[in-house]
Structures are given as C-alpha cells and as structure tokens.
Scaffold this motif. Sequence first.
Motif, PDB file in Angstrom:
ATOM      1  N   PHE A  33       0.827  -1.200   0.000  1.00  0.00           N
ATOM      2  CA  PHE A  33       0.000   0.000   0.000  1.00  0.00           C
ATOM      3  C   PHE A  33       0.866   1.257   0.000  1.00  0.00           C
ATOM      4  O   PHE A  33       0.567   2.228  -0.690  1.00  0.00           O
ATOM      5  CB  PHE A  33      -0.958   0.011   1.183  1.00  0.00           C
ATOM      6  CG  PHE A  33      -2.210  -0.803   0.977  1.00  0.00           C
ATOM      7  CD1 PHE A  33      -2.447  -1.486  -0.200  1.00  0.00           C
ATOM      8  CD2 PHE A  33      -3.152  -0.895   1.975  1.00  0.00           C
ATOM      9  CE1 PHE A  33      -3.602  -2.236  -0.392  1.00  0.00           C
ATOM     10  CE2 PHE A  33      -4.314  -1.629   1.798  1.00  0.00           C
ATOM     11  CZ  PHE A  33      -4.537  -2.305   0.612  1.00  0.00           C
ATOM     12  N   ARG A  34       1.954   1.264   0.771  1.00  0.00           N
ATOM     13  CA  ARG A  34       2.843   2.428   0.781  1.00  0.00           C
ATOM     14  C   ARG A  34       3.443   2.651  -0.607  1.00  0.00           C
ATOM     15  O   ARG A  34       3.578   3.787  -1.059  1.00  0.00           O
ATOM     16  CB  ARG A  34       3.937   2.263   1.835  1.00  0.00           C
ATOM     17  CG  ARG A  34       3.449   2.630   3.230  1.00  0.00           C
ATOM     18  CD  ARG A  34       4.562   2.651   4.252  1.00  0.00           C
ATOM     19  NE  ARG A  34       5.026   1.329   4.637  1.00  0.00           N
ATOM     20  CZ  ARG A  34       4.385   0.513   5.450  1.00  0.00           C
ATOM     21  NH1 ARG A  34       3.236   0.881   5.974  1.00  0.00           N
ATOM     22  NH2 ARG A  34       4.875  -0.662   5.754  1.00  0.00           N
ATOM     23  N   ASP A  37       0.952   4.158  -2.899  1.00  0.00           N
ATOM     24  CA  ASP A  37       0.654   5.521  -2.492  1.00  0.00           C
ATOM     25  C   ASP A  37       1.821   6.471  -2.754  1.00  0.00           C
ATOM     26  O   ASP A  37       1.758   7.630  -2.407  1.00  0.00           O
ATOM     27  CB  ASP A  37       0.311   5.538  -0.995  1.00  0.00           C
ATOM     28  CG  ASP A  37      -0.004   6.926  -0.495  1.00  0.00           C
ATOM     29  OD1 ASP A  37      -0.833   7.605  -1.115  1.00  0.00           O
ATOM     30  OD2 ASP A  37       0.603   7.329   0.507  1.00  0.00           O
ATOM     31  N   SER A  38       2.847   6.018  -3.391  1.00  0.00           N
ATOM     32  CA  SER A  38       4.063   6.827  -3.536  1.00  0.00           C
ATOM     33  C   SER A  38       3.838   8.122  -4.320  1.00  0.00           C
ATOM     34  O   SER A  38       4.616   9.047  -4.221  1.00  0.00           O
ATOM     35  CB  SER A  38       5.176   6.016  -4.196  1.00  0.00           C
ATOM     36  OG  SER A  38       4.807   5.658  -5.516  1.00  0.00           O
ATOM     37  N   ASN A  42      -0.183  10.425   0.815  1.00  0.00           N
ATOM     38  CA  ASN A  42      -1.224  10.761   1.790  1.00  0.00           C
ATOM     39  C   ASN A  42      -1.651   9.564   2.649  1.00  0.00           C
ATOM     40  O   ASN A  42      -2.565   9.672   3.443  1.00  0.00           O
ATOM     41  CB  ASN A  42      -2.446  11.385   1.110  1.00  0.00           C
ATOM     42  CG  ASN A  42      -3.178  10.411   0.206  1.00  0.00           C
ATOM     43  OD1 ASN A  42      -2.759   9.278  -0.009  1.00  0.00           O
ATOM     44  ND2 ASN A  42      -4.285  10.870  -0.349  1.00  0.00           N
ATOM     45  N   ARG A  43      -0.972   8.427   2.482  1.00  0.00           N
ATOM     46  CA  ARG A  43      -1.238   7.198   3.240  1.00  0.00           C
ATOM     47  C   ARG A  43      -2.666   6.682   3.009  1.00  0.00           C
ATOM     48  O   ARG A  43      -3.275   6.074   3.865  1.00  0.00           O
ATOM     49  CB  ARG A  43      -0.953   7.384   4.717  1.00  0.00           C
ATOM     50  CG  ARG A  43       0.499   7.792   4.976  1.00  0.00           C
ATOM     51  CD  ARG A  43       0.879   7.789   6.417  1.00  0.00           C
ATOM     52  NE  ARG A  43       0.799   6.525   7.092  1.00  0.00           N
ATOM     53  CZ  ARG A  43       1.677   5.524   6.987  1.00  0.00           C
ATOM     54  NH1 ARG A  43       2.702   5.633   6.204  1.00  0.00           N
ATOM     55  NH2 ARG A  43       1.510   4.413   7.673  1.00  0.00           N
ATOM     56  N   LYS A  44      -3.165   6.972   1.809  1.00  0.00           N
ATOM     57  CA  LYS A  44      -4.485   6.493   1.416  1.00  0.00           C
ATOM     58  C   LYS A  44      -4.376   5.859   0.036  1.00  0.00           C
ATOM     59  O   LYS A  44      -3.510   6.223  -0.746  1.00  0.00           O
ATOM     60  CB  LYS A  44      -5.498   7.637   1.364  1.00  0.00           C
ATOM     61  CG  LYS A  44      -5.815   8.227   2.719  1.00  0.00           C
ATOM     62  CD  LYS A  44      -6.888   9.279   2.598  1.00  0.00           C
ATOM     63  CE  LYS A  44      -7.311   9.782   3.966  1.00  0.00           C
ATOM     64  NZ  LYS A  44      -8.515  10.614   3.882  1.00  0.00           N
ATOM     65  N   VAL A  45      -5.261   4.917  -0.215  1.00  0.00           N
ATOM     66  CA  VAL A  45      -5.326   4.293  -1.534  1.00  0.00           C
ATOM     67  C   VAL A  45      -6.743   4.434  -2.067  1.00  0.00           C
ATOM     68  O   VAL A  45      -7.710   4.444  -1.305  1.00  0.00           O
ATOM     69  CB  VAL A  45      -4.899   2.800  -1.499  1.00  0.00           C
ATOM     70  CG1 VAL A  45      -3.414   2.667  -1.212  1.00  0.00           C
ATOM     71  CG2 VAL A  45      -5.708   2.000  -0.486  1.00  0.00           C
ATOM     72  N   ASP A  46      -6.836   4.566  -3.399  1.00  0.00           N
ATOM     73  CA  ASP A  46      -8.161   4.647  -4.003  1.00  0.00           C
ATOM     74  C   ASP A  46      -8.681   3.229  -4.267  1.00  0.00           C
ATOM     75  O   ASP A  46      -8.025   2.237  -3.953  1.00  0.00           O
ATOM     76  CB  ASP A  46      -8.137   5.507  -5.263  1.00  0.00           C
ATOM     77  CG  ASP A  46      -7.266   4.946  -6.379  1.00  0.00           C
ATOM     78  OD1 ASP A  46      -7.024   3.712  -6.443  1.00  0.00           O
ATOM     79  OD2 ASP A  46      -6.812   5.744  -7.216  1.00  0.00           O
ATOM     80  N   GLU A  49      -6.263   1.030  -6.413  1.00  0.00           N
ATOM     81  CA  GLU A  49      -5.046   0.688  -5.672  1.00  0.00           C
ATOM     82  C   GLU A  49      -5.342  -0.324  -4.574  1.00  0.00           C
ATOM     83  O   GLU A  49      -4.539  -1.222  -4.307  1.00  0.00           O
ATOM     84  CB  GLU A  49      -4.435   1.951  -5.059  1.00  0.00           C
ATOM     85  CG  GLU A  49      -3.884   2.929  -6.078  1.00  0.00           C
ATOM     86  CD  GLU A  49      -3.579   4.295  -5.492  1.00  0.00           C
ATOM     87  OE1 GLU A  49      -2.701   4.969  -6.051  1.00  0.00           O
ATOM     88  OE2 GLU A  49      -4.230   4.701  -4.494  1.00  0.00           O
ATOM     89  N   THR A  80     -11.334   7.054  -0.775  1.00  0.00           N
ATOM     90  CA  THR A  80     -10.032   6.482  -0.438  1.00  0.00           C
ATOM     91  C   THR A  80     -10.128   5.719   0.881  1.00  0.00           C
ATOM     92  O   THR A  80     -11.044   5.943   1.677  1.00  0.00           O
ATOM     93  CB  THR A  80      -8.943   7.563  -0.290  1.00  0.00           C
ATOM     94  OG1 THR A  80      -9.283   8.424   0.787  1.00  0.00           O
ATOM     95  CG2 THR A  80      -8.756   8.355  -1.578  1.00  0.00           C
ATOM     96  N   CYS A  82      -7.706   4.890   4.197  1.00  0.00           N
ATOM     97  CA  CYS A  82      -6.478   5.121   4.951  1.00  0.00           C
ATOM     98  C   CYS A  82      -5.901   3.761   5.292  1.00  0.00           C
ATOM     99  O   CYS A  82      -6.556   2.958   5.961  1.00  0.00           O
ATOM    100  CB  CYS A  82      -6.792   5.909   6.218  1.00  0.00           C
ATOM    101  SG  CYS A  82      -5.412   5.980   7.364  1.00  0.00           S
TER     102      CYS A  82
END
Length: 194
Positions: A33-34, A37-38, A42-46, A49, A80, A82
């Motif tokens: 996930f990180r 999110d690169s 924002n430490r969130k994925v859609d 992702e 998104t 978190c």
Amino acid sequence: MQGQRGVVEVLANLRQQLEKRGSKSIRELGRTFRALDSYDGNRKVDRQEFSVGLRENGVNLSAQEYGILFDYFDKDRDGTVCFDEFLVGIRGKPNQRRQALVDKAFLKFDKDGNGYVDAADLRGVYNCRFHPKVQSGQMTEAQAFAEFLGSFNDRNRDGKITKDEWDEYYAAVSSSVDNDDHFVQLMKTAWKLE
C-alpha cells in the motif's frame, strides 16, 4: 452478501487468506500500500489501488467483495481508504501486553490525568536524532518531530493528543510490527520506559 453480515464474512475470508500466507503478510500488505501511495504520500489508496494491493498479496476476492471491503473501510466516504486504519481493521487492536505499554507511555506524559498530552510534553522525551531522514540530512530534528506529531489524528486541531488518538496511532504502529518483543523494545526505546 449485504449489510454488516456481508462485511463480517468478507473480513473473515480476507483474514483467513492472509493467515495462510504467514505472519509477515500484513506487514507486506502495508508495504504494498505504501508503494502504491508513492505518488502523493497521503497514506491512502483509491478503489483501484486497494484491490491491486490485495491481489498483489495473494488475496483473491470477487469484485463485489473488494467493493464491500472498500466501502466498509472508506470511513469518511472520500473515495479512499487510509491504509493504517485498514491494517488495524484487519489485525485488530493491540494485545494486552502491547496495550499495557501504550498506556504506560501515555500516562508518563499525562501527569495531571486530564486525558491528553501536548507537544511540549513530548518534545523533551521523544528523540528524533535517529530518524532515518534526520540521519540522511533530508530533515531537521524539528521537522521530524512535526511529522511525528502529524501522525496523530488530532481531530480537534488543538495540538493536544487525546488518549483515543494516542491509542489509534499505536494500534496502527502495532499492526505493522509482527513480533511482540520488537514492539515492546520499540516502545521502551522511543519513550524511555522501564
């Protein structure tokens, strides 16, 4: 599958698939996930992702099940998820040994028992000198400290960290540390606990 029962079933299926992959699977999911999110950090994925991250970690669900999970974890309905909240949701709250240290650290700073700590309380104890970005010269200690404070979900935006905010932060930290002894050492070192 509809409603809460559907979420419970899909979560159980997800946990079972991750458990089959071994103890490091949740940590690997966090890394994936990180990486996804690169772009904005924002430490969130859609939605896309989210499903890609799960698939890349060997989780096989139907499109409907991915949707159920995504909708469940998209707490603020902004499209998104978190991933710290997601990881806590999968792994759950810290066990009793870990929570005892989280509580001990909080109580070290909440000397008057008012239920919160502020930046001044933490500044003298939290050591940023060994933060990787400080070591590499990318950040000053002050910047690393500000980033650390930003990690807490300060809902009131008052610069005070409540016990709930503290617990949420350390539930996320705990969810990414597989070994209890490592978590204990991390807490003792970070907060100079005995």
